[in-house]
Design a protein around this motif. Sequence first.
Motif, PDB file in Angstrom:
ATOM      1  N   GLU A 198      34.415  41.582  39.389  1.00  0.00           N
ATOM      2  CA  GLU A 198      35.725  40.933  39.535  1.00  0.00           C
ATOM      3  C   GLU A 198      35.595  39.752  40.481  1.00  0.00           C
ATOM      4  OE1 GLU A 198      39.032  40.443  38.068  1.00  0.00           O
ATOM      5  OE2 GLU A 198      38.924  42.634  38.082  1.00  0.00           O
ATOM      6  N   CYS A 247      40.423  45.957  44.284  1.00  0.00           N
ATOM      7  CA  CYS A 247      41.103  44.733  43.874  1.00  0.00           C
ATOM      8  C   CYS A 247      41.196  43.796  45.068  1.00  0.00           C
ATOM      9  CB  CYS A 247      42.497  45.012  43.307  1.00  0.00           C
ATOM     10  SG  CYS A 247      43.659  45.756  44.463  1.00  0.00           S
ATOM     11  N   CYS A 307      42.926  50.311  39.246  1.00  0.00           N
ATOM     12  CA  CYS A 307      43.723  49.171  39.700  1.00  0.00           C
ATOM     13  C   CYS A 307      44.063  48.250  38.535  1.00  0.00           C
ATOM     14  CB  CYS A 307      42.957  48.351  40.739  1.00  0.00           C
ATOM     15  SG  CYS A 307      42.632  49.208  42.274  1.00  0.00           S
ATOM     16  N   THR A 346      45.878  44.520  38.633  1.00  0.00           N
ATOM     17  CA  THR A 346      46.547  43.466  39.384  1.00  0.00           C
ATOM     18  C   THR A 346      46.017  42.122  38.928  1.00  0.00           C
ATOM     19  OG1 THR A 346      47.021  42.608  41.608  1.00  0.00           O
ATOM     20  CG2 THR A 346      44.864  43.555  41.260  1.00  0.00           C
ATOM     21  N   THR A 367      44.508  38.479  39.133  1.00  0.00           N
ATOM     22  CA  THR A 367      43.734  37.746  40.128  1.00  0.00           C
ATOM     23  C   THR A 367      43.683  36.266  39.814  1.00  0.00           C
ATOM     24  OG1 THR A 367      41.700  38.182  38.914  1.00  0.00           O
ATOM     25  CG2 THR A 367      42.282  39.712  40.666  1.00  0.00           C
ATOM     26  N   LEU A 379      51.069  45.457  42.662  1.00  0.00           N
ATOM     27  CA  LEU A 379      49.886  45.905  41.948  1.00  0.00           C
ATOM     28  C   LEU A 379      50.183  47.267  41.340  1.00  0.00           C
ATOM     29  CD1 LEU A 379      48.154  48.251  43.725  1.00  0.00           C
ATOM     30  CD2 LEU A 379      47.782  46.272  45.172  1.00  0.00           C
TER      31      LEU A 379
END
Length: 534
Positions: free
Chosen positions: A227, A287, A330, A332, A334, A358
């Motif tokens: 990520e 995250c 998670c 959320t 980005t 989130l």
Amino acid sequence: MNPKTELLSLPDELIANILTFLPWQDILRCATLCKGLRKIYMSFLELQYITELGSQHLLSVSNNHISVSERLQLLRDNARAWFEFDLHSFETISIPDEFHLSLFTATYITNGHACFWNPSLDSVRILPVLPRPSQQTIKRDFSPGLLCGVANHNNIDVFMDPVQNLLAIAYSIGDTEFPYDEVSHIDLLTLDGDDTHPQAAGRTLFMPSLFMPRSREDDATRWSKLEGFGRHIAFLRFMPLFDITGSSFASIWWLQIWDWHHSTSSNSILTGPIEVDLHSDRSTDFCFLGNDRFLITSYDLKLYSIEDMSQPPQLLACFLLPASVLDLQCFTPTSDIARSSHPRMQVQWISDPVHRVLSLVSHSSDLDFIISTKIFFDDYFDDYLDSSGLLTTIPWMYWGPSNARIFLHQFPCRLGVNGSRALYAFPAAGATQDSNLVYSEYRLHLMDFSPSAVRYHQLGLGRLVDEPSTVGNCQSGESLTTFLPYVEVVSDRTFSWREFAEVWLDKDNIYLFKESMENDTMILDELEVIKMRE
């Protein structure tokens, strides 16, 4: 003696300029408490723009090329559109045959592009979705096996960011004599070509040697996550531990974070405790909460500072979860820069990391936690330091109920989150259920947790939900009550569950992937785009 000079004796332009240095909440308080200041507030659009931007929890990225009045109108349209959305106004895009996706493909929408990663085929694909005439677009199709040109490699994961034109490929290189001893790397390439990314400190990020099985079918190879957020990239992987016979008996997780603009190595490394049961429902995820904060979810939520990338992440707080909640995943955004659909295309906003939401999903408990990120930026957890100055944990009851909402999350309910908004598909009232526990009809529920949503609710838009709600944990029978307020709008249109196999949400659109059967294989072959603003 000279008389004291009062604020209202100053010219209006000077008073307005002074007010612009205040937080948006204080500007509103001044306009509420004083008739003279309210008159000035109503006369100067710059003050109204500041309060509108703040109440929507947005940060300005670039907006100096169009007038304040245009910016203000665009912001107000941005807020109202989500409470007047027409789900009957949409466009359906047929995904080309060469882009057809199996349900094992990782799919996500970012910056007006659909990005796909199929690990079983070792293939990456990206195509623009309804691009605007002035938008720069990227279309790529990496043939299976050609994603990474390194010999004797095993691709682990992929991260794509069209905003930064970034393609990050995590892979490992095995030693033919020692097939379990692998050195892992992350290559940083341009998404529209095969060159090293111009902002990268180097082409390759390096990791410590990991003892990983090279078989893609091994469970451990799918326990990974790559990520990115801005200049940061993080890689999480579970490492199996082997006995003398070569059988895995336990696992441990390992995570590393890089500032890829400035270095190809990093001391920001975290590891987790040994898990004896490889098939445990308890897992680890993470995250980014902005450029300087990072969250790891496991048995609890651990908040870290990543301001100084030359040092290991600093633990700021540990938030306990209800004891019965396991295996959190998670969700959320980005990469949520919201470019206005105004034809001049010069105004940009991004949601404030302090005021996002989130989503944490516990599949084993059938629960979805929507949590306000504000709790992770407050300094009140300094009160939980012990006498020696060490951080203690914060019980769920002290932080959770007032900063979260919990919903039942049962197949095939899908979700999308972006900024302060969450989008769900829940069973429609009166819908029937089949033997697979799938309902005949679903409706989309849009929930907005921002202050501006409450204001527009007062204008008759949406339903304010501020009373507590209680849900039960299917695994433990525990009842959990939460009361984070939000404003909700429910679609009048209903959907079958195959019409929202994947749900994505951004500032302008709702994206629904549809699935169908092809050669006895379930695939995603259509994308419905519901435009919120023209």
